[in-house]
Scaffold this motif. Structure first.
Motif, mmCIF file in Angstrom:
data_model
loop_
_atom_site.group_PDB
_atom_site.id
_atom_site.type_symbol
_atom_site.label_atom_id
_atom_site.label_comp_id
_atom_site.label_asym_id
_atom_site.label_seq_id
_atom_site.Cartn_x
_atom_site.Cartn_y
_atom_site.Cartn_z
ATOM 1 N N VAL A 41 0.893 -1.199 0.053
ATOM 2 C CA VAL A 41 0.119 0.220 0.031
ATOM 3 C C VAL A 41 0.977 1.240 0.025
ATOM 4 O O VAL A 41 0.583 2.267 -0.722
ATOM 5 C CB VAL A 41 -1.019 -0.062 1.181
ATOM 6 N N ASN A 44 2.286 1.566 -3.434
ATOM 7 C CA ASN A 44 1.343 2.016 -4.347
ATOM 8 C C ASN A 44 0.898 3.478 -4.377
ATOM 9 O O ASN A 44 0.616 3.999 -5.251
ATOM 10 C CB ASN A 44 -0.064 0.978 -3.963
ATOM 11 N N ARG A 45 0.909 4.051 -3.115
ATOM 12 C CA ARG A 45 0.713 5.468 -2.919
ATOM 13 C C ARG A 45 1.871 6.254 -3.659
ATOM 14 O O ARG A 45 1.717 7.174 -4.357
ATOM 15 C CB ARG A 45 0.570 5.491 -1.597
ATOM 16 N N SER A 48 1.171 6.272 -7.270
ATOM 17 C CA SER A 48 -0.139 6.746 -7.779
ATOM 18 C C SER A 48 -0.343 8.137 -8.103
ATOM 19 O O SER A 48 -0.903 8.477 -9.084
ATOM 20 C CB SER A 48 -1.071 6.654 -6.518
ATOM 21 N N GLY A 97 -2.909 -3.521 -6.035
ATOM 22 C CA GLY A 97 -3.046 -1.946 -6.291
ATOM 23 C C GLY A 97 -3.643 -1.221 -5.194
ATOM 24 O O GLY A 97 -3.927 0.153 -5.566
ATOM 25 N N SER A 98 -4.143 -1.797 -4.083
ATOM 26 C CA SER A 98 -4.757 -0.951 -3.163
ATOM 27 C C SER A 98 -4.045 0.313 -2.613
ATOM 28 O O SER A 98 -2.870 0.195 -2.305
ATOM 29 C CB SER A 98 -5.230 -1.913 -2.051
ATOM 30 N N LEU A 99 -4.779 1.272 -2.348
ATOM 31 C CA LEU A 99 -4.109 2.596 -1.776
ATOM 32 C C LEU A 99 -4.511 2.739 -0.270
ATOM 33 O O LEU A 99 -3.794 3.511 0.398
ATOM 34 C CB LEU A 99 -4.577 3.936 -2.594
ATOM 35 N N ARG A 115 -15.399 2.668 0.937
ATOM 36 C CA ARG A 115 -14.760 2.423 -0.126
ATOM 37 C C ARG A 115 -14.942 0.916 -0.404
ATOM 38 O O ARG A 115 -14.929 -0.004 0.207
ATOM 39 C CB ARG A 115 -13.282 2.752 0.161
ATOM 40 N N VAL A 118 -11.137 -4.341 -1.976
ATOM 41 C CA VAL A 118 -10.471 -5.196 -3.170
ATOM 42 C C VAL A 118 -9.944 -6.608 -2.341
ATOM 43 O O VAL A 118 -10.501 -7.507 -3.083
ATOM 44 C CB VAL A 118 -9.151 -4.411 -3.374
ATOM 45 N N THR A 127 -8.609 -1.478 0.067
ATOM 46 C CA THR A 127 -9.425 -0.717 -0.703
ATOM 47 C C THR A 127 -8.797 0.501 -1.597
ATOM 48 O O THR A 127 -7.567 0.669 -1.439
ATOM 49 C CB THR A 127 -10.552 0.218 -0.013
ATOM 50 N N ASN A 128 -9.490 0.731 -2.613
ATOM 51 C CA ASN A 128 -8.721 1.783 -3.550
ATOM 52 C C ASN A 128 -9.647 3.226 -3.409
ATOM 53 O O ASN A 128 -10.629 3.198 -2.778
ATOM 54 C CB ASN A 128 -8.838 1.289 -4.939
#
Length: 128
Positions: A41, A44-45, A48, A97-99, A115, A118, A127-128
């Motif tokens: 996470v 991914n952030r 992003s 790919g969750s944020l 949200r 995922v 979640t995203n």
């Protein structure tokens, strides 16, 4: 709190160290996969465009991680947290790919629960 965390400056703290710290402080009671997921996470952030573009800036962004706010981020990570951080840095992402993530048993923020989930791993919903 942020100033104190940035005071790590005299001792070289690497991205691996920081990622292991957030993994340990946020997910030390979770499975290895759940720990990798927390690291993913953060990464991914970073990638992003919606968050800061570095690991320390994502981790220290105000209001994002409870463990930073309550001081658990200063705990010394164990070997498992370092192994999970390495896995995440090497591209492992069990979150698809969750944020975001939260613990549904203790989360109070309605926005996080609204949200779409995922995946759930252990006590965390991603979640995203």
């Amino acid at each position: 709190t942020q100033a104190k965390l940035k005071s790590f400056g005299k001792v070289r703290v690497t991205a691996l160290d920081q990622l292991a710290r957030i993994i340990y402080s946020e997910a030390r009671g979770e499975s290895f996969e759940g720990q990798v997921a927390v690291g993913a996470v953060v990464l991914n952030r970073v990638q992003s465009g919606e968050f800061p573009s570095s690991i320390p800036d994502v981790i220290l962004q105000p209001g994002q991680f409870t463990a930073v706010q309550d001081g658990q981020y200063r705990l010394k990570p164990n070997k498992t947290a370092y192994r999970a951080a390495r896995q995440a840095l090497n591209g492992a992402d069990p979150t698809n790919g969750s944020l975001f993530y939260y613990n549904p048993a203790i989360a109070t923020a309605k926005w996080s629960k609204s949200r779409p989930a995922v995946i759930s791993l252990g006590r965390h919903t991603f979640t995203n």
